[in-house]
Design an enzyme around this catalytic site. Sequence first.
Site, PDB file in Angstrom:
ATOM      1  N   ARG B  27      36.665  36.476  36.229  1.00 17.19           N
ATOM      2  CA  ARG B  27      36.382  35.685  37.441  1.00 17.19           C
ATOM      3  C   ARG B  27      35.592  36.512  38.468  1.00 17.19           C
ATOM      4  O   ARG B  27      34.401  36.323  38.652  1.00 17.19           O
ATOM      5  CB  ARG B  27      37.696  35.174  38.053  1.00 17.19           C
ATOM      6  CG  ARG B  27      37.556  33.956  38.968  1.00 17.19           C
ATOM      7  CD  ARG B  27      36.874  34.177  40.300  1.00 17.19           C
ATOM      8  NE  ARG B  27      37.510  35.217  41.124  1.00 17.19           N
ATOM      9  CZ  ARG B  27      37.029  35.646  42.270  1.00 17.19           C
ATOM     10  NH1 ARG B  27      35.890  35.144  42.754  1.00 17.19           N
ATOM     11  NH2 ARG B  27      37.628  36.601  42.944  1.00 17.19           N
ATOM     12  N   HIS B 219      43.070  46.575  45.444  1.00 14.24           N
ATOM     13  CA  HIS B 219      41.830  46.091  44.822  1.00 14.24           C
ATOM     14  C   HIS B 219      40.696  46.954  45.381  1.00 14.24           C
ATOM     15  O   HIS B 219      40.253  46.747  46.514  1.00 14.24           O
ATOM     16  CB  HIS B 219      41.662  44.608  45.178  1.00 14.24           C
ATOM     17  CG  HIS B 219      40.410  43.969  44.647  1.00 14.24           C
ATOM     18  ND1 HIS B 219      40.424  42.960  43.716  1.00 14.24           N
ATOM     19  CD2 HIS B 219      39.103  44.189  44.927  1.00 14.24           C
ATOM     20  CE1 HIS B 219      39.186  42.589  43.449  1.00 14.24           C
ATOM     21  NE2 HIS B 219      38.357  43.321  44.173  1.00 14.24           N
ATOM     22  N   HIS B 221      36.918  48.975  45.165  1.00 12.39           N
ATOM     23  CA  HIS B 221      35.556  48.925  44.636  1.00 12.39           C
ATOM     24  C   HIS B 221      34.982  50.337  44.557  1.00 12.39           C
ATOM     25  O   HIS B 221      35.347  51.213  45.335  1.00 12.39           O
ATOM     26  CB  HIS B 221      34.677  48.044  45.529  1.00 12.39           C
ATOM     27  CG  HIS B 221      34.827  46.586  45.231  1.00 12.39           C
ATOM     28  ND1 HIS B 221      33.829  45.672  45.423  1.00 12.39           N
ATOM     29  CD2 HIS B 221      35.877  45.873  44.733  1.00 12.39           C
ATOM     30  CE1 HIS B 221      34.247  44.460  45.073  1.00 12.39           C
ATOM     31  NE2 HIS B 221      35.487  44.554  44.654  1.00 12.39           N
ATOM     32  N   CYS B 252      27.922  44.861  43.767  1.00 15.72           N
ATOM     33  CA  CYS B 252      28.259  44.733  45.182  1.00 15.72           C
ATOM     34  C   CYS B 252      27.259  43.787  45.839  1.00 15.72           C
ATOM     35  O   CYS B 252      26.067  44.089  45.876  1.00 15.72           O
ATOM     36  CB  CYS B 252      28.196  46.094  45.865  1.00 15.72           C
ATOM     37  SG  CYS B 252      28.385  45.982  47.649  1.00 15.72           S
ATOM     38  N   ASN B 261      33.276  46.262  41.582  1.00 10.97           N
ATOM     39  CA  ASN B 261      34.638  46.475  41.081  1.00 10.97           C
ATOM     40  C   ASN B 261      34.770  47.760  40.279  1.00 10.97           C
ATOM     41  O   ASN B 261      33.895  48.101  39.486  1.00 10.97           O
ATOM     42  CB  ASN B 261      35.015  45.324  40.140  1.00 10.97           C
ATOM     43  CG  ASN B 261      35.197  44.009  40.868  1.00 10.97           C
ATOM     44  OD1 ASN B 261      36.029  43.909  41.766  1.00 10.97           O
ATOM     45  ND2 ASN B 261      34.407  43.014  40.492  1.00 10.97           N
TER      46      ASN B 261
END
Lengths: 319, 319
Positions: B27, B219, B221, B252, B261
């Site tokens: 996703r 989460h 990056h 990004c 990610n």
Amino acid sequence: MMGDTVESYGALKSLPKRVKIVEVGPRDGLQAEKTQVSTQVKVELVNRLSSAGFENIEVTSFVSPKWVPQMGDAADVMASINRRDRVIYSVLTPNLRGLEGAIEGRADEVVIFGAASEAFSQRNINCSIAESVSRFVPVAKAAKEAGLRLRGSISCCFGCPYQGEVSVASVLDIIARFAELGCDEIDIADTIGVGTAGQVSDVVRAASGVFPIERLSGHFHDTYGQALPNILAALQEGISIFHSSVAGLGGCPYARGATGNVATEDVLYMLNGLGIETGIDLNQVIAAGDFISQQINKANGSRAGRALLARTEAIGCSN
Amino acid sequence: MMGDTVESYGALKSLPKRVKIVEVGPRDGLQAEKTQVSTQVKVELVNRLSSAGFENIEVTSFVSPKWVPQMGDAADVMASINRRDRVIYSVLTPNLRGLEGAIEGRADEVVIFGAASEAFSQRNINCSIAESVSRFVPVAKAAKEAGLRLRGSISCCFGCPYQGEVSVASVLDIIARFAELGCDEIDIADTIGVGTAGQVSDVVRAASGVFPIERLSGHFHDTYGQALPNILAALQEGISIFHSSVAGLGGCPYARGATGNVATEDVLYMLNGLGIETGIDLNQVIAAGDFISQQINKANGSRAGRALLARTEAIGCSN
């Protein structure tokens, strides 16, 4: 602030207040790149790096051009760079002939090297670890007599492409041998980038029992993406000297297409965020990384470098 | 081993014994890739990931295809994947219509979202943070009534592309609002990857004061290369749920060409090295990352993935 450490964040133990970055791009980085660059470009790179504020730059290697053609212009490079007083210019010296070149080239520090892995030593330089260290005895002695700093660099401290695991005992053994030769600084290197943070803590803690932690340095590779967490773990153990390579110059010779040296920009971004002083201007390093990446026609290997360059371009476009 | 933590390494504080990785590639990752893939490829990716052992996969988003065409086949994907009992299949639900789709698609968990940055909220969804949370009240209520797990995802917890700094207080404020809506799990996301390890320690420590640490997730990056040291810092604070994206899927959106990610393979490599259990087979994840990278014709964004694939090829050649 208390003494030599910054305030600790949450569970992060007190970190060193100041870190020395040894920029290895011009030597360790360019030597592993397949695109060779001119002496002029090397000189410009070193000058840009010293302008950016590095206090220690690994410039070149006085090795036979038969073995390492990329470093065949070592004497020219050393003769042409703009010297800055506060900068330690380091060169690799595999033997007495190399040491003579280093002295003529007015290097501040010479680097001798060995492996913590017996298999790597045999495959890489065709002799045992003990034999490799003993070959450096006259080089170390002559370097000291010439008043040069002496650094010992130990590869494969966290794993070996030939024998796999490397024991902590074998790392400590070669550290002790290098200490006996009079090394001012000793590098613990993860040549193939396989180490992870817990292992780094263990090895560094053990190493600090046989050599002063203030003079131990961490040389981490990003082959498996682990360099920054490994540096964070080493910082927590008190290491305050790290090697890195501008734009991530230098791939991994043991896995084609894989990453090698950790990018200086990424390390600086982390250290800046942690409030650790380095004396280095990140923006100038990013510009130097952009310069050399274009010269070797390769994508910039620094994530922070790419992100900040893209942001600058985006701002430029919108104005 | 003692209780829920692995033995500590050196200065690293006791780390969680087990970590849940929420795989967000299908996703969050694919939505940000410019190359769209077929429903069949998405289904194969999800199936490969559930086979690899992930216990939580963010599969798709039930959002209007007018806004997010990449997720227009949400119902088909959910209808076609091989269900495994132990896996939590999560979907994004921006509104009640999306929730209906999630229920019809037999999702296990629905994800609602908001930002810790007022400027980001205004620019991204055209309303204040408070307004965005209140819009989710009926969605959260209906999800709970349907017996679904509810996750709240908070973007820009460490910095914002529009307002720059984001205060810890504003992160805590939206956590409290999401907690009030009944969220089972809350994500602290570094949407633009600007955070560094000390900041992560501080934010996570503060967040654990308003929501149980066992149900907070990180989460991160990799835009500036900081995801792994940030995860290491969060682990040291006791976080045991992390998001990552196979092959680093998803760039990004705020810096063209930059990384987004963190790659699942790189996270797993670190966790495996630290002796932290995940129940996931790294080799299967690497194969899944290779598969999807080829499908979108993009270089594999995982350093560990690239290194291990290169090593496998090298071994293949020498035999």
